[in-house]
Design a protein around this motif. Structure first.
Motif, short mmCIF file in Angstrom:
data_model
loop_
_atom_site.label_atom_id
_atom_site.label_comp_id
_atom_site.label_asym_id
_atom_site.label_seq_id
_atom_site.Cartn_x
_atom_site.Cartn_y
_atom_site.Cartn_z
N LEU A 58 -1.85 -1.80 0.25
CA LEU A 58 -0.51 -1.69 0.83
C LEU A 58 -0.18 -3.00 1.52
O LEU A 58 -1.03 -3.59 2.21
N ASP A 59 1.03 -3.45 1.34
CA ASP A 59 1.53 -4.66 2.01
C ASP A 59 0.60 -5.86 1.82
O ASP A 59 0.29 -6.60 2.77
N ALA A 87 -4.00 1.67 5.14
CA ALA A 87 -3.15 1.25 4.02
C ALA A 87 -2.73 2.43 3.14
O ALA A 87 -2.55 2.30 1.94
N ARG A 128 -0.45 3.88 7.68
CA ARG A 128 -0.12 2.61 7.05
C ARG A 128 -0.92 1.46 7.67
O ARG A 128 -1.47 0.62 6.97
N GLU A 129 -0.97 1.41 8.98
CA GLU A 129 -1.63 0.30 9.67
C GLU A 129 -3.16 0.35 9.57
O GLU A 129 -3.80 -0.67 9.34
N HIS A 161 -0.47 1.60 -5.45
CA HIS A 161 -1.26 1.44 -4.23
C HIS A 161 -2.76 1.38 -4.50
O HIS A 161 -3.57 1.66 -3.62
N PRO A 203 0.14 4.78 2.01
CA PRO A 203 1.59 4.54 1.98
C PRO A 203 2.43 5.72 2.45
O PRO A 203 3.33 6.19 1.76
#
Length: 184
Positions: A129-130, A90, A86-87, A21, A92
């Protein structure tokens, strides 16, 4: 956010530090082949946006030529916290249950010596993240006490790289206040 925390710092071989991450180009700061990993158990109490508990790993990193902190592993017992972390940042966050029988970690703490005054730490947080990199600024303050912390970490669990390791230093933190904000 308001609450209390137990924080321990461990020396961990560089190759065992989680990196999934970290933003592109960021790397753990090492000394003689080891990184310093902070593990914290935090209880966010009434007066916070949410009340919940979390267990996290924080790693000092070099990001864009400056020192920052990255959180490669974190568990919470609140779906709202998991989603928001998370949103927005970022981070995790994963759901977990804490207490007897936890498969992640347990900690026993003995307070030793209160440190005078209120201590404040501020700095950048660097996350990935993502597929997106997020950088923010965090400010944490509170009253600290040196402590002895005995961590029980299952060898086959997600923090197995800490099994059998003794913290270099541990502190207990009361009257903790933590704020996050956008930054770069």
């Amino acid at each position: 956010m308001r609450g209390s925390a137990v924080i321990s710092v461990f020396r961990v071989p560089r190759d065992e530090v989680p990196r999934e991450h970290l933003p592109r180009g960021a790397r753990p700061i090492t000394l003689a082949g080891s990184a310093f990993v902070a593990v914290a158990f935090v209880s966010y109490e009434p007066g916070s946006v949410l009340t919940y508990e979390e267990l996290l790993v924080a790693v000092p990193v070099l990001d864009r030529g400056a020192v920052a902190v990255s959180v490669p592993q974190i568990w919470v017992d609140s779906e709202a916290s998991r989603q928001g972390g998370r949103e927005l940042w970022a981070i995790p966050k994963q759901l977990a249950r804490f207490g007897a029988g936890s498969s992640i970690a347990a900690v026993a703490v003995k307070s030793l010596l209160p440190l005078p005054g209120r201590w404040r730490f501020a700095g950048p947080i660097a996350q990935h993240l993502d597929g997106r990199d997020v950088r923010a600024r965090a400010v944490m303050s509170g009253r600290y006490r040196l402590a002895e912390a005995a961590w029980l970490v299952p060898a086959g669990g997600p923090l197995g790289y800490l099994t059998g390791r003794t913290p270099l230093v541990s502190v207990a933190m009361d009257d903790m206040r933590l704020t996050f904000g956008q930054g770069s």
